[in-house]
Scaffold this motif. Structure first.
Motif, PDB file in Angstrom:
ATOM      1  N   UNK A 130      17.807 -11.424 -49.318  1.00 56.79           N
ATOM      2  CA  UNK A 130      17.083 -11.071 -50.544  1.00 56.79           C
ATOM      3  C   UNK A 130      16.358  -9.750 -50.316  1.00 56.79           C
ATOM      4  N   UNK A 131      15.639  -9.305 -51.349  1.00 60.24           N
ATOM      5  CA  UNK A 131      15.037  -7.961 -51.266  1.00 60.24           C
ATOM      6  C   UNK A 131      13.509  -7.993 -51.185  1.00 60.24           C
ATOM      7  N   UNK A 132      12.937  -9.065 -50.639  1.00 57.81           N
ATOM      8  CA  UNK A 132      11.483  -9.118 -50.458  1.00 57.81           C
ATOM      9  C   UNK A 132      11.119  -8.429 -49.138  1.00 57.81           C
ATOM     10  N   UNK A 133      11.338  -7.132 -49.090  1.00 55.43           N
ATOM     11  CA  UNK A 133      11.234  -6.386 -47.834  1.00 55.43           C
ATOM     12  C   UNK A 133      10.016  -5.472 -47.778  1.00 55.43           C
ATOM     13  N   UNK A 134       9.091  -5.604 -48.730  1.00 55.45           N
ATOM     14  CA  UNK A 134       7.985  -4.647 -48.810  1.00 55.45           C
ATOM     15  C   UNK A 134       7.189  -4.570 -47.512  1.00 55.45           C
ATOM     16  N   UNK A 135       6.818  -5.713 -46.953  1.00 56.41           N
ATOM     17  CA  UNK A 135       5.960  -5.718 -45.764  1.00 56.41           C
ATOM     18  C   UNK A 135       6.733  -5.417 -44.481  1.00 56.41           C
ATOM     19  N   UNK A 156      -1.345  -7.789 -47.738  1.00 54.06           N
ATOM     20  CA  UNK A 156      -2.167  -8.563 -48.664  1.00 54.06           C
ATOM     21  C   UNK A 156      -1.804 -10.050 -48.758  1.00 54.06           C
ATOM     22  N   UNK A 157      -0.805 -10.500 -48.004  1.00 51.28           N
ATOM     23  CA  UNK A 157      -0.380 -11.896 -48.084  1.00 51.28           C
ATOM     24  C   UNK A 157      -0.867 -12.665 -46.860  1.00 51.28           C
TER      25      UNK A 157
END
Length: 315
Positions: A130-135, A156-157
């Motif tokens: 998937x593309x949850x790669x921000x961090x 921030x998580x």
């Protein structure tokens, strides 16, 4: 009495099959306390009859007094935690296969927070990235400049961290009891109060993406209630006040996601006019306000809600 090294806190709402996947990824060990806090799932009373996985050793089950806040669920878990280290994970995520090895390595660390990398996959097909790669970009940047500030103040998580329990208890740090973004204030505060941190570019978490998740509902346009918007505005102001009072020398926009929500959900309302233009855009003005004015703002927010609701009734 066995020494508990790790407490793993899992807030849950109405996804028991995914929760089982998460629990099954955790080793069964007497030094690992697993706390599940159910946020008023409709069929929670029948779970223990349906799912024997919830009867595993060293797992504790609690419930929130009222639903609607993963932050409230996490706080209950933090109050019940007995481990030296705290790990928070969402019920639809899970851990890597070599988690036990990573936890054993973590025991030798003396820092207050350990930041770990993660993989991102689709929940219904964990073989598909998937593309949850921000961090993940934080780890790449750290290898270049070794700057800890983005981890301390912009990560921030609450997941992807192993946090020393003493850090949370000594400074009375808890999540905000809001529906979205409830871990932002906690992440800022632990970053500020931690004496030492370790950035470990090794995946520990598998973060999933699914269409009906809480995060997806936020980013795909599920409307935020006026009450939730009011609560989040007050919480954002408190977090901004902490940032300003500690003179943290890094740019943090606590109102970014809140501003996006108001623009999306209330594009032509008096509530937007009061909240967005008066309090959020010029939030630098808030830094000059005393607590006396802070309570005035809260009163105006309640009045704005009443006006907007009356407008809806007259249509």
């Amino acid at each position: 009495m066995n020494l508990i090294n790790f407490t793993i806190i899992i807030p849950h709402y109405n996804i028991p099959q995914l929760l089982i996947r998460c629990i099954n990824s955790i080793p069964i060990r007497p030094d690992i306390q697993v706390i599940v806090v159910d946020d008023c799932s409709p069929d929670a009373d029948s779970y223990f009859k349906q799912y024997p996985e919830f009867k595993r050793p060293y797992l504790e089950w609690y419930s929130t007094p009222m639903g609607g806040s993963a932050g409230r669920a996490r706080n209950i878990g933090l109050d019940k935690a007995k481990g030296k280290w705290i790990i928070c994970i969402d019920a639809d995520d899970f851990f890597v296969d070599n988690m036990e090895e990573i936890l054993d390595e973590a025991l030798s660390h003396t820092e207050d927070i350990l930041y770990y990398n993660y993989h991102s996959v689709f929940s219904d097909n964990i073989n598909k990235p998937a593309n949850r790669d921000y961090y993940q970009k934080f780890f790449i940047q750290y290898e270049q400049d070794h700057d800890e500030a983005p981890f301390r103040y912009n990560f921030e998580v609450i997941w992807c961290k192993i946090i020393r329990n003493d850090l949370l208890q000594n400074h009375h740090i808890r999540c905000d009891e809001t529906k979205y973004g409830n871990d932002f204030g906690l992440s800022i505060k632990i970053g500020y109060f931690a004496k030492d941190i370790a950035i470990i570019n090794k995946p520990l978490f598998i973060i999933t993406q699914r269409n009906d998740s809480l995060a997806a509902s936020y980013f795909t346009g599920k409307k935020m209630s006026l009450e939730e918007c009011r609560i989040r505005t007050v919480v954002a102001m408190k977090n901004q006040n902490f940032i300003d009072s500690k003179r943290i020398g890094i740019e943090i926009n606590t109102f970014k996601s809140l501003k996006t929500s108001i623009l999306r959900d209330y594009p032509f309302s008096f509530f937007k006019l009061v909240t967005l233009y008066l309090f959020i855009y010029p939030y630098a003005c808030y830094r000059m306000l005393s607590y006396w004015w802070y309570f005035k703002i809260n009163a105006v927010m309640k009045y704005s809600k009443m006006i907007f609701q009356n407008k809806l009734k007259t249509r």
